[in-house]
Scaffold this motif. Structure first.
Motif, PDB file in Angstrom:
ATOM      1  N   LYS A   1       0.783  -0.970   0.212  1.00 33.19           N
ATOM      2  CA  LYS A   1       0.094  -0.063  -0.314  1.00 33.19           C
ATOM      3  C   LYS A   1       0.749   1.264  -0.059  1.00 33.19           C
ATOM      4  N   PRO A   2       1.340   1.603  -1.118  1.00 38.31           N
ATOM      5  CA  PRO A   2       1.585   3.273  -1.169  1.00 38.31           C
ATOM      6  C   PRO A   2       0.604   4.498   0.032  1.00 38.31           C
ATOM      7  N   PRO A   3       1.262   5.214   0.189  1.00 42.67           N
ATOM      8  CA  PRO A   3       0.876   6.450   1.087  1.00 42.67           C
ATOM      9  C   PRO A   3      -0.782   7.116   0.203  1.00 42.67           C
TER      10      PRO A   3
ATOM     11  N   GLU B   1       1.972  15.102  -3.576  1.00 41.36           N
ATOM     12  CA  GLU B   1       2.848  15.465  -4.223  1.00 41.36           C
ATOM     13  C   GLU B   1       2.535  17.040  -4.901  1.00 41.36           C
ATOM     14  N   LYS B   2       1.251  16.485  -5.131  1.00 45.12           N
ATOM     15  CA  LYS B   2       0.434  17.808  -5.673  1.00 45.12           C
ATOM     16  C   LYS B   2      -0.929  17.753  -4.436  1.00 45.12           C
ATOM     17  N   GLY B   3      -1.135  17.467  -3.931  1.00 41.11           N
ATOM     18  CA  GLY B   3      -1.993  17.593  -1.958  1.00 41.11           C
ATOM     19  C   GLY B   3      -3.223  16.815  -2.147  1.00 41.11           C
ATOM     20  N   ILE B   4      -3.768  17.423  -1.471  1.00 35.09           N
ATOM     21  CA  ILE B   4      -5.507  16.721  -0.973  1.00 35.09           C
ATOM     22  C   ILE B   4      -6.196  18.042  -1.039  1.00 35.09           C
ATOM     23  N   VAL B   5      -7.901  18.108  -0.693  1.00 38.57           N
ATOM     24  CA  VAL B   5      -8.856  18.830  -0.296  1.00 38.57           C
ATOM     25  C   VAL B   5      -9.617  18.659   0.827  1.00 38.57           C
ATOM     26  N   LEU B   6      -9.839  19.706   1.288  1.00 32.81           N
ATOM     27  CA  LEU B   6     -10.467  18.985   2.790  1.00 32.81           C
ATOM     28  C   LEU B   6     -11.773  19.596   2.501  1.00 32.81           C
TER      29      LEU B   6
ATOM     30  N   THR C   1      -0.952  17.744   6.754  1.00 32.99           N
ATOM     31  CA  THR C   1      -1.839  16.649   7.967  1.00 32.99           C
ATOM     32  C   THR C   1      -0.615  15.354   7.852  1.00 32.99           C
ATOM     33  N   THR C   2      -0.999  14.347   8.489  1.00 34.51           N
ATOM     34  CA  THR C   2       0.087  12.657   9.658  1.00 34.51           C
ATOM     35  C   THR C   2      -0.532  11.953   9.199  1.00 34.51           C
ATOM     36  N   GLY C   3      -0.066  11.377   8.960  1.00 35.13           N
ATOM     37  CA  GLY C   3      -0.968   9.799   9.175  1.00 35.13           C
ATOM     38  C   GLY C   3       0.410   8.541   9.613  1.00 35.13           C
ATOM     39  N   THR C   4       0.275   7.290   9.557  1.00 37.59           N
ATOM     40  CA  THR C   4       1.191   6.852   9.247  1.00 37.59           C
ATOM     41  C   THR C   4       0.501   6.289   7.484  1.00 37.59           C
ATOM     42  N   MET C   5      -0.856   6.050   7.185  1.00 40.05           N
ATOM     43  CA  MET C   5      -1.218   5.290   6.141  1.00 40.05           C
ATOM     44  C   MET C   5      -0.501   6.536   5.537  1.00 40.05           C
ATOM     45  N   GLY C   6      -1.082   7.175   5.822  1.00 35.51           N
ATOM     46  CA  GLY C   6      -0.390   8.861   4.051  1.00 35.51           C
ATOM     47  C   GLY C   6       0.819   9.458   4.656  1.00 35.51           C
ATOM     48  N   GLU C   7       0.981   9.208   5.558  1.00 37.04           N
ATOM     49  CA  GLU C   7       2.300   9.898   5.894  1.00 37.04           C
ATOM     50  C   GLU C   7       2.155  11.868   6.293  1.00 37.04           C
ATOM     51  N   LEU C   8       2.806  12.209   5.292  1.00 36.92           N
ATOM     52  CA  LEU C   8       2.714  13.373   5.677  1.00 36.92           C
ATOM     53  C   LEU C   8       1.879  14.305   4.198  1.00 36.92           C
ATOM     54  N   SER C   9       1.135  14.835   4.249  1.00 34.17           N
ATOM     55  CA  SER C   9       0.391  15.130   3.343  1.00 34.17           C
ATOM     56  C   SER C   9      -0.368  16.371   3.401  1.00 34.17           C
TER      57      SER C   9
ATOM     58  N   VAL D   1       2.237  23.181  -3.284  1.00 42.22           N
ATOM     59  CA  VAL D   1       2.508  22.784  -1.405  1.00 42.22           C
ATOM     60  C   VAL D   1       3.766  24.131  -0.851  1.00 42.22           C
ATOM     61  N   GLY D   2       3.348  23.939  -0.009  1.00 43.47           N
ATOM     62  CA  GLY D   2       4.431  25.664   1.087  1.00 43.47           C
ATOM     63  C   GLY D   2       5.788  24.490   1.380  1.00 43.47           C
ATOM     64  N   PRO D   3       6.724  26.010   1.226  1.00 37.10           N
ATOM     65  CA  PRO D   3       8.125  25.381   1.818  1.00 37.10           C
ATOM     66  C   PRO D   3       8.822  24.945   3.180  1.00 37.10           C
ATOM     67  N   VAL D   4       7.889  24.707   3.996  1.00 37.51           N
ATOM     68  CA  VAL D   4       7.625  24.584   5.574  1.00 37.51           C
ATOM     69  C   VAL D   4       7.520  23.051   5.585  1.00 37.51           C
ATOM     70  N   THR D   5       6.099  22.997   4.513  1.00 38.65           N
ATOM     71  CA  THR D   5       5.487  21.260   4.543  1.00 38.65           C
ATOM     72  C   THR D   5       6.691  20.645   3.574  1.00 38.65           C
ATOM     73  N   ARG D   6       7.308  20.758   2.296  1.00 39.41           N
ATOM     74  CA  ARG D   6       8.247  20.667   1.568  1.00 39.41           C
ATOM     75  C   ARG D   6       9.780  20.206   2.421  1.00 39.41           C
ATOM     76  N   ARG D   7       9.899  21.111   2.992  1.00 43.13           N
ATOM     77  CA  ARG D   7      10.996  20.743   3.875  1.00 43.13           C
ATOM     78  C   ARG D   7      10.879  19.542   5.466  1.00 43.13           C
ATOM     79  N   LEU D   8       9.369  19.428   6.018  1.00 43.88           N
ATOM     80  CA  LEU D   8       8.878  17.870   6.297  1.00 43.88           C
ATOM     81  C   LEU D   8       9.281  17.278   6.008  1.00 43.88           C
ATOM     82  N   GLN D   9       8.074  16.949   4.352  1.00 46.50           N
ATOM     83  CA  GLN D   9       7.985  16.212   4.185  1.00 46.50           C
ATOM     84  C   GLN D   9       9.269  15.008   3.897  1.00 46.50           C
ATOM     85  N   ASN D  10      10.788  16.392   3.533  1.00 43.14           N
ATOM     86  CA  ASN D  10      11.943  15.613   3.121  1.00 43.14           C
ATOM     87  C   ASN D  10      12.660  14.745   4.677  1.00 43.14           C
ATOM     88  N   ALA D  11      12.605  15.901   5.536  1.00 44.75           N
ATOM     89  CA  ALA D  11      12.867  15.104   7.115  1.00 44.75           C
ATOM     90  C   ALA D  11      12.181  13.628   7.238  1.00 44.75           C
TER      91      ALA D  11
END
Length: 556
Positions: free
Chosen positions: A382-384, A389-394, A505-513, A528-538
């Protein structure tokens, strides 16, 4: 002058069935064809001779019949004839070892099955059969052997045959490559010249018939003395039922990941195939959603944050007062063995469930749980689950998150109706997920994940008063600090998410979205913002480097 008929090679049609499966009616049906002759259990004499089974007609039958099975096959079943086809009704248990392989390799084959609930009930007033005589194991062997020969046989169910004879017979004839004849639907009542010598003992009801009769709307009571035979036979019947033409019982929708069709799953104390991975209807998870669970991810031969997830699993079980809980080491071993059996070492999500266990009778009280907990380890490729990469809608749900006054979200329990109702709202709005508010209108989390915002470089997430304090949430909070970002927990209103620079958002199944829209409002600049991308990479770096190794895994 009477014109003599030419004798020549006959195409043999073998019918294999269990006893009392309307096989005699099907034989009568084929006997009505103008191009077919029939044989009634031609291997029966061989069966009686080899097994020594007693029957009232045994001696008379053996004195008048050929009991050498291989002679029967060569000189009777495959003998030349005057008709185009020869229909041979066989009882599956009569296919004994030592018979020539020609029996299975030559001719056309089909299998007739009937639910053992009905077959066994018909024995209620006579001597019960053995498992071998019932023949479900033999039918499965016959099906598999024919498949090995490249000739998977059509399988028909007696109830479907009786409910819609014409459609079922047309389909069967089509599968056998012979034309259907309407004469197959009716026959004259009474004994037939081709009946076996045993007909007076077994065919009384069939002799009264003039066609296939509808099954009774309501069944007869099942004899409890035959319960063990039912338990042994029913799984084999259900296996064969999956091969019935047009069967909806075993129809499989397309899976998101096709490799997951052949999973091995840990249930209780054993590993079983996907379709056998079931818990009892008496299990607390069925009776009341009474269980706890964790989601795990596997990266490069290691289980990420395994110890933290197990801490929460056991804390949740303790909070719910589970008893007879497996040890931490036992749970780990079940996880490891499941992953190794499936050869799953990366790109895998594990759904780990611990129920209060099976009850001795249905009901709410945990005093009925006297078997111990039930452990389930479901590992899937199961991938995330979100587009990271493109983001989600809530969207925001009207369903409020549970209060600790009602059911504390810090208990990671399986009673997820609160979340599911919110998810339904998200689905209706064509959003990826739904934000859930607490009783005071502050943001709690989404129906499936924790949620963060970024405003002027500061990262914030709601208190965990009304939300699950997620393992991924804690990991991202630690990473934010290590990345020298300002990280705070506080009450956050919905409008703050509407006006945030970034949301994720964060979760084991979806990681950092990344979240690009909330309630129709574009988040930040819609990228996708710079802080989000920075934390995704980390997060990606950390998850690829750390975790509990799976025993025996060797990186390639």
């Amino acid at each position: 002058m009477v014109e003599s008929k030419m004798v020549g090679e006959v195409e043999v049609i073998h019918l294999w069935s269990s006893p009392r499966s309307v096989s005699t009616s099907l034989m009568y049906s084929f006997a009505q064809r103008d191009d077919t002759e029939v044989l009634d259990e031609p291997l029966y004499a061989n069966y009686l001779q080899v097994t020594g089974v007693e029957r009232p007609y045994r001696e008379e039958f053996l004195s008048k019949s050929e009991s050498d099975g291989n002679k029967v096959i060569q000189e009777i079943i495959f003998a030349p004839g005057e008709k185009t086809y020869r229909f041979c009704k066989h009882i599956a248990s009569q296919r004994l070892p030592g018979l020539t392989s020609d029996l299975m390799k030559r001719g056309k084959h089909c299998i007739l099955i009937r639910n053992p609930l009905d077959v066994l009930t018909s024995y209620s007033k006579v001597s019960p059969p053995s498992f071998t005589v019932l023949g479900y194991g033999s039918l499965v062997s016959i099906y598999n052997e024919l498949c090995d020969h490249g000739k998977p046989p059509p399988v028909i169910d007696s109830d479907l045959l009786r409910e819609d004879p014409e459609a079922t017979l047309r389909a069967l004839c089509g599968d056998l490559g012979i034309p259907f004849q309407t004469a197959m639907l009716k026959w004259e009542p009474g004994p037939k010249p081709f009946d076996g010598i045993w007909a007076p003992y077994w065919y009384k009801n069939t002799h009264k018939s003039t066609g296939f009769e509808l099954p009774n709307k309501y069944p007869s009571p099942f004899p409890s003395s035959l319960y063990n035979l039912l338990e042994q036979s029913l799984p084999l019947y259900n296996l064969l039922r999956c091969y019935v033409r047009g069967s909806s019982n075993c129809a499989q929708p397309e899976l998101p990941v096709s490799k997951n069709e052949k999973l091995l799953v840990w249930v209780g104390d054993e590993i079983v195939p996907r379709e056998s991975a079931k818990v009892s209807v008496f299990d607390s998870i069925v009776q009341g959603g009474d269980g706890v669970w964790e989601g795990l991810r596997v990266y490069n031969g290691k289980i990420f944050k395994l110890e933290e997830h197990l801490d929460r699993l056991f804390d949740s079980a303790k909070a719910l007062a589970f008893s007879n809980v497996p040890t931490r080491e036992q749970v780990k071993e079940a996880i490891f063995k499941t992953l190794i059996r499936n050869e799953m070492f990366s790109d895998v999500h594990v759904r780990l469930t611990l129920t209060r266990g099976k009850k001795v009778t249905s009901g709410m009280s945990p005093t009925f749980n006297q078997y111990g907990c039930t452990l389930v380890v479901l590992a899937e490729w199961k991938p995330p689950v979100y587009d990271n990469e493109k983001g989600i809608v809530l969207v925001t749900a009207t369903t409020r998150r549970n209060s600790p006054n009602n059911l504390d979200s810090k208990i990671h329990h399986n009673n997820l109706l609160n979340n599911i109702l919110a998810k339904i709202e998200g689905n209706t709005a064509h959003a990826d997920d739904a934000i859930m508010l607490d009783k005071d209108g502050y943001v709690s989390e989404t129906n499936a994940t924790n949620i963060f915002l970024v405003k002027k470089g500061c990262v914030a997430t709601p208190y965990s008063d009304y939300c699950l304090p997620g393992v991924t949430r804690a990991t991202v909070m630690d990473l934010a600090v290590k990345e020298n970002l300002v990280m705070v927990e506080r009450r956050i209103s919905l409008s703050e998410f509407h006006t945030a620079d970034e949301v994720f958002t964060t979760g084991t199944m979806g990681e950092l979205s990344p979240v690009l829209k909330v309630d129709g409002r574009t988040v930040g600049d819609g990228m996708v913002g710079p802080v989000t991308r920075r934390l995704q990479n980390a997060y990606t770096k950390l998850s690829s480097e750390s975790g509990v190794p799976i025993p025996g895994y060797i990186s390639t």
